[in-house]
Design an enzyme around this catalytic site. Structure first.
Site, PDB file in Angstrom:
ATOM      1  N   ASP A  86      34.056  34.921  34.941  1.00  0.00           N
ATOM      2  CA  ASP A  86      32.851  34.808  33.923  1.00  0.00           C
ATOM      3  C   ASP A  86      32.070  35.887  33.959  1.00  0.00           C
ATOM      4  OD1 ASP A  86      34.325  32.419  33.141  1.00  0.00           O
ATOM      5  OD2 ASP A  86      33.087  31.389  34.912  1.00  0.00           O
ATOM      6  N   GLN A 113      39.672  35.480  36.212  1.00  0.00           N
ATOM      7  CA  GLN A 113      38.876  34.696  37.327  1.00  0.00           C
ATOM      8  C   GLN A 113      38.163  36.146  37.862  1.00  0.00           C
ATOM      9  OE1 GLN A 113      42.390  33.239  37.468  1.00  0.00           O
ATOM     10  NE2 GLN A 113      41.480  31.966  35.887  1.00  0.00           N
ATOM     11  N   LYS A 156      34.387  39.982  31.361  1.00  0.00           N
ATOM     12  CA  LYS A 156      35.714  40.847  31.351  1.00  0.00           C
ATOM     13  C   LYS A 156      36.346  40.885  29.793  1.00  0.00           C
ATOM     14  CE  LYS A 156      37.741  38.276  34.450  1.00  0.00           C
ATOM     15  NZ  LYS A 156      36.637  37.567  34.886  1.00  0.00           N
ATOM     16  N   GLY A 179      39.235  31.614  30.658  1.00  0.00           N
ATOM     17  CA  GLY A 179      38.599  31.699  29.223  1.00  0.00           C
ATOM     18  C   GLY A 179      37.834  32.994  28.922  1.00  0.00           C
ATOM     19  N   HIS A 180      38.190  33.388  27.905  1.00  0.00           N
ATOM     20  CA  HIS A 180      37.503  34.733  27.423  1.00  0.00           C
ATOM     21  C   HIS A 180      36.830  34.543  25.923  1.00  0.00           C
ATOM     22  CE1 HIS A 180      39.215  37.206  30.261  1.00  0.00           C
ATOM     23  NE2 HIS A 180      40.409  37.397  29.772  1.00  0.00           N
TER      24      HIS A 180
HETATM   25  P1  IMP Z   1      41.874  26.136  39.359  1.00  0.00           P
HETATM   26  O1  IMP Z   1      41.992  27.632  39.104  1.00  0.00           O
HETATM   27  O2  IMP Z   1      41.750  25.410  37.690  1.00  0.00           O
HETATM   28  O3  IMP Z   1      42.366  25.476  40.146  1.00  0.00           O
HETATM   29  O4  IMP Z   1      40.316  25.968  39.810  1.00  0.00           O
HETATM   30  C1  IMP Z   1      39.853  26.402  40.865  1.00  0.00           C
HETATM   31  C2  IMP Z   1      38.446  26.968  40.993  1.00  0.00           C
HETATM   32  O5  IMP Z   1      38.470  28.199  40.256  1.00  0.00           O
HETATM   33  C3  IMP Z   1      37.127  26.077  40.420  1.00  0.00           C
HETATM   34  O6  IMP Z   1      36.068  26.370  41.083  1.00  0.00           O
HETATM   35  C4  IMP Z   1      37.113  26.729  39.049  1.00  0.00           C
HETATM   36  O7  IMP Z   1      36.150  26.618  38.176  1.00  0.00           O
HETATM   37  C5  IMP Z   1      37.484  28.218  39.225  1.00  0.00           C
HETATM   38  N1  IMP Z   1      37.767  28.876  38.227  1.00  0.00           N
HETATM   39  C6  IMP Z   1      39.230  28.912  37.542  1.00  0.00           C
HETATM   40  N2  IMP Z   1      39.224  29.679  36.457  1.00  0.00           N
HETATM   41  C7  IMP Z   1      38.209  30.207  36.305  1.00  0.00           C
HETATM   42  C8  IMP Z   1      37.696  31.119  35.227  1.00  0.00           C
HETATM   43  O8  IMP Z   1      38.325  31.657  34.408  1.00  0.00           O
HETATM   44  N3  IMP Z   1      36.115  31.397  35.365  1.00  0.00           N
HETATM   45  C9  IMP Z   1      35.499  30.909  36.171  1.00  0.00           C
HETATM   46  N4  IMP Z   1      36.078  30.053  37.078  1.00  0.00           N
HETATM   47  C10 IMP Z   1      37.189  29.759  37.161  1.00  0.00           C
HETATM   48 MG    MG Z   2      35.552  33.010  31.662  1.00  0.00          MG
END
Ligand code: IMP
Ligand code: MG
Length: 390
Positions: free
Chosen positions: A11, A190, A14, A38-39
């Site tokens: 977040d 991420q 990007k 999410g973008h």
């Molecule tokens: P997972 O990838 O859904 O298993 O989540 C694992 C951890 O990564 C959690 O703390 C999520 O909130 C975080 N996370 C996964 N994708 C994103 C992202 O795109 N932005 C921010 N945090 C993320």
């Molecule tokens: Mg994001």
């Protein structure tokens, strides 16, 4: 070939920088993660929320979901149909690696069951990311190119039928592009501190978000990498659980959360907010080989009298070298701050560096000096034209 990577916990903004840099790119490639990302891309009156499709699609560029991505076919079809409804053409422009693995319904159920069974909740987005990568590593996963020989349920099969025209040997497409001298942008999802190896394990995602993953997740070789742009938000946020040394749980944290509209794009959760952490930035620089920074959301800091920046970690009376690997250390350390003067002016109308208040320029110089890395882009708002190039 240029890699764009988040230097914090995701977040960092990007999507906007990738969109900006896409103008001069021939290909945009996602190399890991799935629809946990999410973008948000804003172009004029239009807001696009993308989870899987690289944001370059909004520039009508050719984009790829690389072999390192895990994809939920149903979610991807929905995203593509939403883009079609807004007039974007994806056929012939969007390609899915036949080697990418599928996220199937059992992975979603497994994700929830595992999170429920954890004493320390990771705060997963629940999109089945971890279990899909588990299946891949266990050699029992389903690759996109092999969907017809796998036993999928009817809904997944129907979605794969729709995705069929997009399946390609994307590694080969990229090798040819590289040989023709085309410009390839590799977009990480991420961020560095959610990387399965280099992040704050176990509060991480299940892939290599850092620049090393760009090669394994696309099929492009490390020798082709020309630059690595690190995206660094002017403060820090984290969605989900895990250590966060510079977290602010006071009014200033709430101020950043509100000024920065810090809600998760995928889950809608409120993001935890804190001061900029240059110990993190320096570790991200070294892990990723960052050659330049894009500083995002500088505008959010307007209105703060003093801004703290963490420049060192102390633990048991010692200044730590490097980034601590142990959760226990991360949870018990003391961040050492340098206080910098803030500014009250809005930055929304700034179009070049010289338009910024002196203290904002000072803040940027401090980041560049402390990280020994130049700043190539500064973002002062969500619009395309709110990007300054020093
Ligand atoms: P997972 O990838 O859904 O298993 O989540 C694992 C951890 O990564 C959690 O703390 C999520 O909130 C975080 N996370 C996964 N994708 C994103 C992202 O795109 N932005 C921010 N945090 C993320
Ligand atoms: Mg994001």
């Amino acid at each position: 070939m240029q890699i764009i990577v988040g230097a914090q916990w995701g977040d960092e903004g990007k999507g906007k920088i990738v969109d900006y840099l896409s103008e001069h790119a021939d290909w945009i490639v996602r190399y890991q993660g799935g629809n946990n990302a999410g973008h948000t891309v804003i172009v004029g009156e239009e807001t696009f929320k993308l989870h899987l499709v690289p944001s370059g699609i909004c520039r009508n560029k050719r984009s790829i979901l690389g072999n390192g991505v895990v994809l939920n076919p149903i979610a991807l079809v929905n995203e593509l149909e939403a883009l079609h409804a807004r007039g974007f053409q994806t056929e012939g422009r969007f390609f899915i690696s036949e080697r990418a693995h599928l996220i199937l319904h059992q992975h979603l159920a497994q994700d929830q069951a595992e999170e429920a069974g954890r004493s320390q909740k990771v705060g997963t987005t629940g999109k089945g990311i971890g279990p899909a990568y588990m299946a891949k590593v266990a050699r029992s996963g389903v690759r996109a190119g092999a969907w017809q020989t796998a036993e999928l349920n009817a809904e997944e099969q129907a979605a794969m039928q729709k995705l069929r025209p997009y399946l390609a040997n994307t590694e080969h497409l990229l090798h040819e592009a590289l040989e023709k001298g085309e410009h390839i942008l590799l977009e990480g999802a991420q961020g560095t501190f959610l990387d399965i190896d280099h992040g704050t394990y176990p509060f991480v995602t299940s892939s290599n978000c850092s620049s090393g993953g760009a090669c394994t997740g696309s099929g492009l070789p490390p020798t082709a990498v020309r630059s690595v742009t690190g995206i660094l938000k002017a403060y820090t946020t984290r969605v989900g659980n895990g250590p966060f040394p510079t977290e602010l749980t006071d009014d200033t944290g709430t101020y950043l959360q509100q000024q920065g509209h810090e809600f998760g794009t995928t889950t809608g959760r409120i993001r935890r907010c804190g001061w900029l952490d240059l110990v993190m930035a320096n570790y991200a620089r070294r892990i990723n080989g960052i050659t330049e920074w894009a500083i995002t959301k500088l505008d959010v800091l307007s209105g703060l009298e003093q801004i703290q920046v963490c420049t060192a970690y102390q633990h048991q009376g010692q200044t730590l070298a490097g980034y601590p690997s142990q959760l226990q250390t991360l949870e018990n350390l003391t961040p050492i701050y340098t206080s910098l003067p803030g500014w009250s002016e809005s930055l929304a109308e700034c179009r070049q560096l010289s338009d910024l208040p002196a203290n904002a320029r000072h803040y940027l110089n401090f980041i560049a000096e402390q990280t020994h890395t130049p700043i190539a882009y500064v973002s002062v708002g969500p619009e395309r034209n709110q990007t300054l190039m020093p």
